[in-house]
Design a protein around this motif. Structure first.
Motif, mmCIF file in Angstrom:
data_model
loop_
_atom_site.group_PDB
_atom_site.id
_atom_site.type_symbol
_atom_site.label_atom_id
_atom_site.label_comp_id
_atom_site.label_asym_id
_atom_site.label_seq_id
_atom_site.Cartn_x
_atom_site.Cartn_y
_atom_site.Cartn_z
ATOM 1 N N ASP A 153 50.266 32.284 -1.595
ATOM 2 C CA ASP A 153 49.048 32.637 -2.329
ATOM 3 C C ASP A 153 49.064 31.903 -3.665
ATOM 4 N N CYS A 194 47.857 40.210 -0.460
ATOM 5 C CA CYS A 194 48.356 41.507 0.012
ATOM 6 C C CYS A 194 48.806 42.303 -1.210
ATOM 7 N N CYS A 217 51.861 40.502 -2.632
ATOM 8 C CA CYS A 217 51.678 39.297 -3.446
ATOM 9 C C CYS A 217 51.022 39.604 -4.787
ATOM 10 N N CYS A 266 54.254 34.687 0.430
ATOM 11 C CA CYS A 266 53.591 35.935 0.866
ATOM 12 C C CYS A 266 54.581 36.916 1.492
ATOM 13 N N ALA A 267 54.393 38.186 1.096
ATOM 14 C CA ALA A 267 55.350 39.252 1.420
ATOM 15 C C ALA A 267 54.953 40.053 2.657
ATOM 16 N N GLU A 268 53.956 39.572 3.402
ATOM 17 C CA GLU A 268 53.396 40.373 4.508
ATOM 18 C C GLU A 268 54.117 40.039 5.815
HETATM 19 ZN ZN LIG Z 1 50.868 38.282 0.650
#
Ligand SMILES: [Zn+2]
Length: 191
Positions: free
Chosen positions: A32, A91, A108, A172-174
Motif C-alpha cells: 500500500d 486494511c 496497513c 500488506c498485513a492481510e
Molecule cells: Zn493491507
C-alpha cells in the motif's frame, strides 16, 4: 536492498525528481502506497482523483498519480506487472473487526500511521492508497473481487516524485483473502 518486513510499514522522503522502486521480493505481495506534500501534508494522494484523471480503474506505466489538489504527486515510470488496485482502502482495524470478523488486529492503516507519525503526519491524513501489486476486478454484477496477485518474485514498480514528498509504504498485513495469496511476505525498496 532495504526491506520492509512483513506486516509493517516504512516512510521515506523523496525530493522532486527522485525515484523509488518497490520490489515484490517473494511474489504475490501487495504494497500500500500513500504520498504527502513535504511542506503541506494536507496535499496528499487521492485515489479518486487519480481514477478520474486517468479515466481508468488501474494505472499503468507512464501514468501519473494525482493529489487532492489535482496535480501529479507521483508518476509510474517503470512497471513489470501492470496490475495494481485503485479501489480498496488500506486494511485496518475496523475492516478486520467488522468485515472479516477476526477481532482486534492491526492492518496497513495502523502500520502506515506508525511509520508516518515521526514525519508529522497523523492517522487522519492517511488516504486510500495506490495498492501496488493488488489484483482486483469488478464482476458483471458489480461485485468487487480480490484475486491472487500476478506479481512474481523480483517484479517491481518504479515511482518518480513529482513534488518533494513523503511516501509511506506498507507490506500488506492481510492474510485472510487472496490479497497476498494467504501469506504476508516482505517488500523491497530502492531509492
Ligand atoms: Zn493491507
Amino acid at each position: 536492498m532495504p526491506i520492509i518486513a512483513p506486516k509493517s510499514a516504512q516512510a521515506y522522503r523523496l525530493a522532486s525528481g527522485e525515484q523509488i522502486t518497490i520490489v515484490d521480493v517473494e511474489g504475490a505481495q501487495v504494497a500500500d502506497v500513500v504520498a504527502f506534500n513535504q511542506t503541506d501534508p494536507a496535499e496528499r494522494l487521492s485515489q479518486a482523483l487519480t481514477r478520474v484523471n486517468l479515466w481508468k480503474s488501474r494505472p499503468r506505466q507512464g501514468d501519473s498519480l494525482y493529489s487532492m489538489r489535482n496535480r501529479p504527486i507521483l508518476s509510474i515510470i517503470r512497471d513489470t506487472v501492470g496490475v495494481h488496485d485503485l479501489s480498496f482502502a488500506p486494511c485496518n482495524r475496523l475492516i478486520y473487526r467488522d468485515h472479516f470478523g477476526v477481532g482486534d488486529r492491526e492492518g496497513c492503516l495502523e502500520n502506515l500511521a506508525r511509520a508516518l507519525q515521526p514525519h508529522g503526519i497523523g492517522p487522519e491524513l492517511i488516504t486510500d492508497p495506490l495498492n501496488v501489486f493488488m489484483h482486483t476486478s469488478v464482476q458483471p454484477d458489480d461485485t468487487l473481487v480480490i484475486h491472487r496477485p500476478v506479481s512474481r518474485p523480483g517484479d517491481s514498480i518504479t515511482l518518480r516524485a513529482e513534488i518533494d514528498c513523503i511516501i509511506g509504504i506498507s507490506a500488506c498485513a492481510e492474510d485472510i483473502s487472496d490479497c497476498n495469496a494467504g501469506i504476508c511476505t516482505p517488500i523491497g525498496v530502492e531509492i
